[in-house]
Scaffold this active site. Structure first.
Site, short mmCIF file in Angstrom:
data_model
loop_
_atom_site.label_atom_id
_atom_site.label_comp_id
_atom_site.label_asym_id
_atom_site.label_seq_id
_atom_site.Cartn_x
_atom_site.Cartn_y
_atom_site.Cartn_z
N GLU A 283 -7.21 4.65 7.86
CA GLU A 283 -6.93 6.07 7.57
C GLU A 283 -8.15 6.73 6.94
OE1 GLU A 283 -3.25 5.53 5.40
OE2 GLU A 283 -2.35 4.76 7.23
N GLY B 203 2.20 2.00 11.00
CA GLY B 203 3.18 3.07 10.93
C GLY B 203 3.87 3.40 12.24
N SER C 81 3.15 -2.27 10.45
CA SER C 81 4.59 -2.23 10.78
C SER C 81 5.37 -3.48 10.36
CB SER C 81 4.80 -1.95 12.27
OG SER C 81 4.41 -0.63 12.55
N GLY D 106 2.78 -1.36 4.31
CA GLY D 106 2.74 0.07 4.02
C GLY D 106 4.15 0.63 3.82
N GLY D 107 4.69 1.24 4.86
CA GLY D 107 5.99 1.92 4.80
C GLY D 107 7.08 1.11 4.12
N ASN E 21 0.88 -1.17 0.00
CA ASN E 21 0.00 0.00 0.00
C ASN E 21 0.92 1.22 0.00
OD1 ASN E 21 -1.86 1.99 0.32
ND2 ASN E 21 -2.59 1.34 2.35
N GLU F 115 -5.75 -5.10 10.38
CA GLU F 115 -4.76 -4.05 10.59
C GLU F 115 -5.08 -3.32 11.89
OE1 GLU F 115 -2.51 -2.65 6.90
OE2 GLU F 115 -4.32 -1.47 6.99
N HIS G 192 -9.97 1.06 4.93
CA HIS G 192 -8.68 1.31 5.60
C HIS G 192 -8.90 2.28 6.77
CE1 HIS G 192 -4.53 2.40 6.36
NE2 HIS G 192 -4.19 1.35 5.64
N LYS H 71 0.10 4.22 -0.24
CA LYS H 71 -0.58 5.39 0.36
C LYS H 71 -0.35 6.63 -0.51
CE LYS H 71 -0.42 3.08 4.74
NZ LYS H 71 -0.40 3.11 6.19
#
Ligand code: 13P
Length: 247
Positions: A95, A171, A209, A230-231, A8, A165, A93, A10
């Site tokens: 967010e 994150g 994470s 993600g990151g 993802n 999640e 999601h 983002k």
């Protein structure tokens, strides 16, 4: 074991990044048995598609409108995604739930719309820190599932991947423990069996994470079908390692 590995991106890349990202990912994961999906902003599809063509990597979107067409300035419909070569869309999601006030009711509508247009859906659920500290995580996720899956038929679940999640793990550099993941994934499967039947198959992945150091232990869990990254997916070298691993 074959797993589903999803990135993802983002809002952390620009469209021109997708040439190199797609080419490198396709080259570095060629021959992998895993299902690899890259979820990107709408503006990136064109370039990504060009450079992923011929690879087995699939394109995902990060949002979709709950409406089919019409007066919805700025929205992107499921049929637009489909026509742009998109196979998957992330719905629910955290967010979007927190920043854009998306409710379970809206998520349920988006899920139905996406499925009706032939998209596959990565459906996110997960509790926040306070809910976990108050020992309410299981009840919370169970209710999310009950609400977002209202009116979804069993055969449609073939096109749904549930992503657990936990919000407190997104994150933050702190993943849920293997035990927490096993417990919640068990609960998700139990709830699906309750809502449908014992034989209903559902794919469940974990996100929060995951990085180049911890990915193997988490994704290798037999209860999990894969991961949503993600990151760590922003670094194409790292994501390629995670995506091509033999679990
Ligand atoms: P991180 O891997 O950066 O924690 O993000 C997880 C996520 O939200 C993927 O959708």
């Amino acid at each position: 074991m074959k797993k589903i590995i999803i990135s993802n991106l983002k809002m952390n890349t620009v469209p021109s990044d997708m040439k190199s990202y797609s080419m490198q990912l396709a080259t570095k994961t060629a021959g992998s048995k895993n299902r690899i999906i890259v979820c990107m902003p709408f503006t990136h599809f064109h370039t990504a598609k060009q450079f992923l063509d011929g690879s087995k990597i699939e394109i995902g979107a990060q949002n979709v409108s709950d409406e089919e067409a019409g007066k919805n300035t700025g929205e992107i419909s499921a049929s637009m995604l489909k026509d742009s070569g998109v196979s998957y869309v992330i719905v629910g999601h955290s967010e979007r739930r927190s920043k854009f006030k998306e409710t379970d009711r809206l998520i349920n509508k988006k899920l139905k719309m996406a499925l009706s247009q032939g998209l596959k859906v990565i459906l996110c659920v997960g509790e926040d820190r306070v809910t976990r500290e108050n020992k309410g995580a299981c009840q919370f996720v169970k209710k999310q599932l009950d609400d977002v899956l209202k009116g979804i038929y069993e055969n449609e679940l073939e096109s749904v991947i549930i992503a657990y999640e936990p919000i407190w793990a997104i994150g933050t550099g702190k993943t849920a423990t293997l035990k927490d993941i096993e417990k919640m994934v068990g609960l998700i499967r139990k709830e699906i069996a309750y809502l449908y039947n014992d034989k209903t198959q559902i794919s469940v992945v974990y996100g929060g994470s995951i990085d180049i150091k911890n990915y193997k232990k988490i994704i290798s869990l037999p209860c999990l079908d894969g991961a949503l990254v993600g990151g760590a997916s922003l670094d194409v070298d790292n994501f390629s390692v995670i995506a091509r691993e033999n679990y």
